[in-house]
Design an enzyme around this catalytic site. Structure first.
Site, mmCIF file in Angstrom:
data_model
loop_
_atom_site.group_PDB
_atom_site.id
_atom_site.type_symbol
_atom_site.label_atom_id
_atom_site.label_comp_id
_atom_site.label_asym_id
_atom_site.label_seq_id
_atom_site.Cartn_x
_atom_site.Cartn_y
_atom_site.Cartn_z
ATOM 1 N N ASN A 128 0.826 -1.203 0.000
ATOM 2 C CA ASN A 128 0.000 0.000 0.000
ATOM 3 C C ASN A 128 0.863 1.256 0.000
ATOM 4 O O ASN A 128 1.930 1.299 0.615
ATOM 5 C CB ASN A 128 -0.930 0.005 1.211
ATOM 6 C CG ASN A 128 -1.852 -1.200 1.215
ATOM 7 O OD1 ASN A 128 -2.093 -1.799 0.177
ATOM 8 N ND2 ASN A 128 -2.359 -1.565 2.379
ATOM 9 N N ASP A 130 -0.539 4.280 0.905
ATOM 10 C CA ASP A 130 -1.327 5.273 1.646
ATOM 11 C C ASP A 130 -0.684 5.732 2.946
ATOM 12 O O ASP A 130 -1.125 6.701 3.562
ATOM 13 C CB ASP A 130 -2.738 4.748 1.929
ATOM 14 C CG ASP A 130 -2.734 3.359 2.573
ATOM 15 O OD1 ASP A 130 -1.887 3.107 3.459
ATOM 16 O OD2 ASP A 130 -3.576 2.525 2.190
ATOM 17 N N HIS A 154 5.954 -0.604 -2.615
ATOM 18 C CA HIS A 154 5.591 0.126 -3.838
ATOM 19 C C HIS A 154 5.664 1.635 -3.656
ATOM 20 O O HIS A 154 5.126 2.387 -4.472
ATOM 21 C CB HIS A 154 4.200 -0.292 -4.301
ATOM 22 C CG HIS A 154 4.124 -1.723 -4.717
ATOM 23 N ND1 HIS A 154 2.946 -2.447 -4.735
ATOM 24 C CD2 HIS A 154 5.093 -2.593 -5.123
ATOM 25 C CE1 HIS A 154 3.194 -3.685 -5.130
ATOM 26 N NE2 HIS A 154 4.489 -3.793 -5.380
ATOM 27 N N CYS A 162 10.880 14.865 -9.169
ATOM 28 C CA CYS A 162 10.972 15.145 -10.597
ATOM 29 C C CYS A 162 11.996 14.205 -11.228
ATOM 30 O O CYS A 162 12.666 13.427 -10.538
ATOM 31 C CB CYS A 162 11.360 16.605 -10.833
ATOM 32 S SG CYS A 162 13.118 16.960 -10.604
ATOM 33 N N CYS A 221 8.957 21.918 -11.973
ATOM 34 C CA CYS A 221 9.803 21.777 -10.784
ATOM 35 C C CYS A 221 10.559 23.088 -10.541
ATOM 36 O O CYS A 221 11.361 23.508 -11.395
ATOM 37 C CB CYS A 221 10.795 20.630 -10.986
ATOM 38 S SG CYS A 221 12.052 20.512 -9.692
ATOM 39 N N CYS A 224 14.417 22.773 -10.670
ATOM 40 C CA CYS A 224 14.940 22.652 -12.037
ATOM 41 C C CYS A 224 14.991 24.015 -12.714
ATOM 42 O O CYS A 224 15.934 24.322 -13.453
ATOM 43 C CB CYS A 224 14.066 21.693 -12.854
ATOM 44 S SG CYS A 224 14.367 19.941 -12.516
ATOM 45 N N GLY A 267 -4.852 -9.368 3.253
ATOM 46 C CA GLY A 267 -5.526 -8.377 2.433
ATOM 47 C C GLY A 267 -4.937 -8.157 1.056
ATOM 48 O O GLY A 267 -4.908 -7.036 0.565
ATOM 49 N N ASN A 293 -7.274 -13.553 3.655
ATOM 50 C CA ASN A 293 -7.807 -12.728 2.572
ATOM 51 C C ASN A 293 -9.187 -13.232 2.175
ATOM 52 O O ASN A 293 -9.451 -14.436 2.197
ATOM 53 C CB ASN A 293 -6.885 -12.782 1.358
ATOM 54 C CG ASN A 293 -7.296 -11.798 0.277
ATOM 55 O OD1 ASN A 293 -7.179 -10.589 0.464
ATOM 56 N ND2 ASN A 293 -7.805 -12.293 -0.846
ATOM 57 N N SER A 312 -10.194 -9.312 7.806
ATOM 58 C CA SER A 312 -9.248 -9.111 8.901
ATOM 59 C C SER A 312 -9.861 -8.272 10.017
ATOM 60 O O SER A 312 -9.546 -8.480 11.207
ATOM 61 C CB SER A 312 -7.969 -8.434 8.388
ATOM 62 O OG SER A 312 -8.258 -7.172 7.805
#
Length: 370
Positions: A128, A130, A154, A162, A221, A224, A267, A293, A312
């Site tokens: 996740n 989040d 992830h 950037c 940006c 930049c 999950g 799950n 869960s």
């Protein structure tokens, strides 16, 4: 470039588990976790009770059959076509981020935080983006310990970078978008004023139909620009479809599995190989694997993997109580985690009233004698 969206094989989606009662599930999970030194692997299903919907339903298939994600090579394309992809992504993400930013950890997050705090779960790997696992235990642990014990496989929606590596926090980037797009800023203000919340996907964007992206401005940006270049190629610090997980993150995820005695998976359909290969690795090493799950997963039927099919949120706090016993009500940190879960879910049954004098610790559904 051909990139496909991960899915679960049809032979797996037709599989099902035997029904199990909550009491039996609690007993089995508590027995599995009690020895400690557990690595926990979580997915989008854990955050559904916080208002962040999962992509896949109980049958393991995408709930939106027309789902079309933006791929990494599209988002970072520096051509005019790439800019169009960034317009689409950042408008949808601009609208979808506030509900993710404001989401609160739910019962499952808080239960896992209690098991982390008590060193039953030593390492947590989440797919996740989040940040809710971090938020659940942020008042207990410092940033260094959180980063040591929680791996965001992830990435995270809460940072933006950037193409030249300049990083900014997400709230600042949201402000940049607001400045450049006053119409959409007013739209967000209207949503907040009326209490309306768009349906948010796990990666923090929303579904928009009949909307033109042509007038949406993607901020450049600033760093930049100071360095003499113009650059709108900016993305959240998450792994997009078609993008490789950094080697250091991949290696750490395997190492976290290797250092544990058992792997608890919650999950997730394990549709992405970055997660599924961790289960395969644990099985190869002979480590017990327990999967919690609702619905089919890629690991269904895999030798060495036990599966329990129940939400869960229905069992995890009872699992905490079963493992920790009277410490649940005696330890103010665990007590606070439980009450935070009750507040977030508006469930009075979870509250525990602490009595400072020897006697009885009460909730509306169970009692512990001190």
């Amino acid at each position: 470039m051909r990139v496909s969206v991960p899915s679960i094989p049809h032979v797996v989606t037709t599989a099902s588990s035997k029904p199990i009662s909550p009491a039996v599930a609690v007993e089995r999970i508590a027995h599995f976790l009690s020895p400690g030194n557990v690595t926990l692997l979580t997915g989008a299903g854990v955050s559904v009770d916080s208002g962040i919907r999962a992509y896949r339903g109980k049958d393991g298939r995408y709930m939106n059959p027309n789902y079309q994600p933006i791929f990494h090579h599209e988002l970072v394309d520096r051509s005019a076509k790439g800019y169009m992809f960034r317009q689409r992504y950042w408008l949808r993400s601009y609208l979808g981020y506030p509900p993710v930013r404001d989401a609160l950890p739910n019962t499952t997050h808080c239960a896992f935080a209690a098991l982390q705090y008590t060193s039953c779960i030593l390492r947590l790997i989440t797919q996740n983006v989040d940040g809710l696992h971090r938020k659940a235990i942020a008042h207990v642990w410092g940033d260094n310990l959180i980063s040591e014990r929680i791996l965001e496989l992830h990435g995270s929606l809460h940072r933006v970078h950037c193409s030249h590596g300049h990083v900014v926090d997400r709230d600042t980037f949201q402000d940049w978008i607001s400045t450049h797009n006053p119409y959409w800023k007013d739209y967000v203000v209207g949503l907040e004023a009326t209490g309306r919340k768009p349906r948010t996907n796990p990666d923090g964007d929303v579904e928009l139909e009949g909307v033109s992206y042509d007038d949406f401005i993607v901020p450049e940006c600033p760093q930049c620009m100071l360095e003499g270049r113009r650059n709108t190629t900016q993305k959240p610090a998450v792994i997009f479809f078609g993008e490789s997980i950094p080697v250091v993150i991949r290696n750490r995820s395997f190492h976290d599995v290797e250092r544990s005695d058992r792997l608890f998976v919650v999950g997730t359909t394990l549709a992405t190989f970055s997660a599924f290969r961790l289960v395969q690795h644990a099985v190869k090493l002979g480590k017990p694997v327990l999967l919690l799950n609702v619905g089919p997963t890629r690991a269904d039927g895999l030798p060495g993997v036990e599966k329990i099919e129940i939400p869960s949120s229905n069992v995890m706090w009872d699992v905490v109580k079963a493992i920790l016993g009277t410490r649940v009500a005696a330890d103010p940190v665990i007590l606070d985690l439980l009450n935070k879960a009750a507040s977030a879910e508006k469930d009075p049954r979870l509250y525990i009233n602490y009595s400072p004098s020897p006697g009885e610790y009460k909730s509306s559904s169970w009692y512990i004698q001190a």
